[in-house]
Motif scaffolding. Sequence first.
Motif, PDB file in Angstrom:
ATOM      1  N   HIS B 253       0.806  -1.222   0.000  1.00 20.17           N
ATOM      2  CA  HIS B 253       0.000   0.000   0.000  1.00 20.17           C
ATOM      3  C   HIS B 253       0.833   1.262   0.000  1.00 20.17           C
ATOM      4  N   GLN B 260       2.329   6.673  -6.980  1.00 24.41           N
ATOM      5  CA  GLN B 260       1.388   7.669  -7.521  1.00 24.41           C
ATOM      6  C   GLN B 260       1.901   9.070  -7.234  1.00 24.41           C
ATOM      7  N   GLU B 282      -3.231  -8.131  -4.751  1.00 23.20           N
ATOM      8  CA  GLU B 282      -3.776  -8.283  -6.091  1.00 23.20           C
ATOM      9  C   GLU B 282      -3.496  -7.045  -6.956  1.00 23.20           C
ATOM     10  N   ILE B 283      -3.648  -5.885  -6.344  1.00 21.21           N
ATOM     11  CA  ILE B 283      -3.446  -4.628  -7.053  1.00 21.21           C
ATOM     12  C   ILE B 283      -2.107  -4.545  -7.742  1.00 21.21           C
TER      13      ILE B 283
END
Lengths: 343, 343
Positions: B253, B260, B282-283
């Motif tokens: 995370h 980003q 999964e991301i």
Amino acid sequence: MSQKQATIHDIAKKAGVSSSTVSRALQDNPLINSKTRERIQLIAEKLNYQPNVLAHNLRKGRSHMVGVLVPRIDHHFFSSVIGGIEKVLNEQGYNVLILQALDSVSKEVINVQSLLEHRIAGVLACPMALSQDYNHYKLLVKYDIPLIFFDNTHINMPVSMVLNDDYKGAALAAEHLINQGCRKIIFLAGPRNNYIYQRRFEGFRDTLKKRNIPFSDDQIFQNESDFLSGKDAANRILARMPLPDGVFSVTDHQAIQLIQALKIVGVKIPQQIAITGFSNAEITSIIDPPLTTIDQHSREMGAVAAKMLLEELEQRKNNTFIPKKIYLTPELIIRQSTLRRNE
Amino acid sequence: MSQKQATIHDIAKKAGVSSSTVSRALQDNPLINSKTRERIQLIAEKLNYQPNVLAHNLRKGRSHMVGVLVPRIDHHFFSSVIGGIEKVLNEQGYNVLILQALDSVSKEVINVQSLLEHRIAGVLACPMALSQDYNHYKLLVKYDIPLIFFDNTHINMPVSMVLNDDYKGAALAAEHLINQGCRKIIFLAGPRNNYIYQRRFEGFRDTLKKRNIPFSDDQIFQNESDFLSGKDAANRILARMPLPDGVFSVTDHQAIQLIQALKIVGVKIPQQIAITGFSNAEITSIIDPPLTTIDQHSREMGAVAAKMLLEELEQRKNNTFIPKKIYLTPELIIRQSTLRRNE
DNA sequence: GATGAATCTGCAATCGATTGCAGAATAAAA
DNA sequence: TTTTATTCTGCAATCGATTGCAGATTCATC
């Protein structure tokens, strides 16, 4: 060294009373003299007494176990539904027995059998889409075991259900895209035979119609029996001239892949193409741009289903039970992937 | 209309035999005449007989239920561990009773109590990091109930454990960053008191040392009691001149948020800064660029823990049980967020 | 001390399945 | 037909807790 868990008989022996007295004392039955009661409870505590639930339930003819049937536990939607279920039921002293079907209809049947053998108090089930035969569920009805279906819907049985209003959810997303100025919107579909995706399509299509936005079948992008990859979808979109200005995807995953693919070739999101997903997966708030999507309140769905079960258990005592359907209204989560103007 | 589930007595009555005979017939006991047996089994099937597990277990003095204790079920790591557990145990005829602690130590205690009341055959537990008091687990040991800990490790009890080799995982990631040419690597830490993150730090630090890569405390980015947001981390990184060329994040995370944030200000990943995560969420394969990370084989961890439990049940019969620890080696998943050259 | 009422406790059956042991039914041998 | 061996089946206790009913105990009252 090895030691057995204490029973009321052990307590009775230590206290010099009969096991009936112990049983009553532990239930705070007023028949028992308060001094005896306190003495017994003290001994029980010292012996680390845990009532044998098996014996208790056998005698009482009912258990405090509720069965939960899901296709698989390691999908976020299901695990969070279960989270909601567990919370509500635990507070009422129920335990939850979770079984997964793992894409096998026969496993689903076996699971129901297993629940019956455990004499569970009720069942919360999300039946697999592909199972056509509901005899195993009918067995539960036959034995008057409360059964609640959740999420999936195309079952015609006199059973309560908690459903996602997929139609409404899709309508919300479509409405939003239109409000953001989209006029040529692509529908990124899921597998063809899936009831849920079908409902999303209907909600989408009807909304466009109501708002007089033109829509024709060539705006539906679809694989026959599975999902379209984001890359393939991007290619098909880029082949269109003029470019579409919006995409409605039936899943977050497809939407995210599509965004990545479009960004690579320099398409501006949302300025050129606005994109919506569906489900509000955890990822959607983290990626760039954050994805506008539909939240299905999965945790709440579990909680609602659990409450319905408790209610049904209550109602069955007075013979006042009537099955009902509850539709949960999904919520539009607006993020930057569609935000071209203030609504 | 309402109907009770059949018992052996119902079958006995219909067959004109005693319930002992029925019981034996259903167990394929050779004492029973084969004709009688077949007749009885037929009747049982007709009556839709399901043996009462409560009565069965009560009589046998053991159950086929295994308890699973997790902090919460709706975290992907746990739900996939459970997926692995369920698969293995189901195949051996065990059912799984899942309870979540929901960040409350007292709930954890209650859950153990609840399992004891159900006279479960064994327990698989991931204890909460913050619970310091293990008396409730000691109770299980006292009653000779097989107990297996998984994932978490800082517990000193004579109990088998399945552990992630977090040290090794971190070492793999660090090694990889170095091989990709990183020389000034930031360690993006988690909460300070967490044992797991601590081990990851040690694996990271030791690897740098071994490879003679300079590292000092000001390369550790950390909040006191929670995670650093990706944005804050990015700001701190950008304040460094020259820019670091690698980041090791203890979670996916944080890594994703950081990517980003860095992309917005135009930092090229991996060319300027290579980034690794931890967990293989999964991301991570979907975002852009896909994130290099450490897979913990969570499903396999569940399977291994379940197998250890079955083994322990077996061994306890012959008094040959000795607790053991199994470390699962994590796997480095190389993706574009670090790929600056071929290794 | 006797009587009755009020309070407390225990016996024994029950829930559904299992199992050691005794006894019934059948087959084999005398 | 009687005796013995063999094959089957049932009685009754058991697992741990609950509960209707009867009996025991305590206490107040006459």
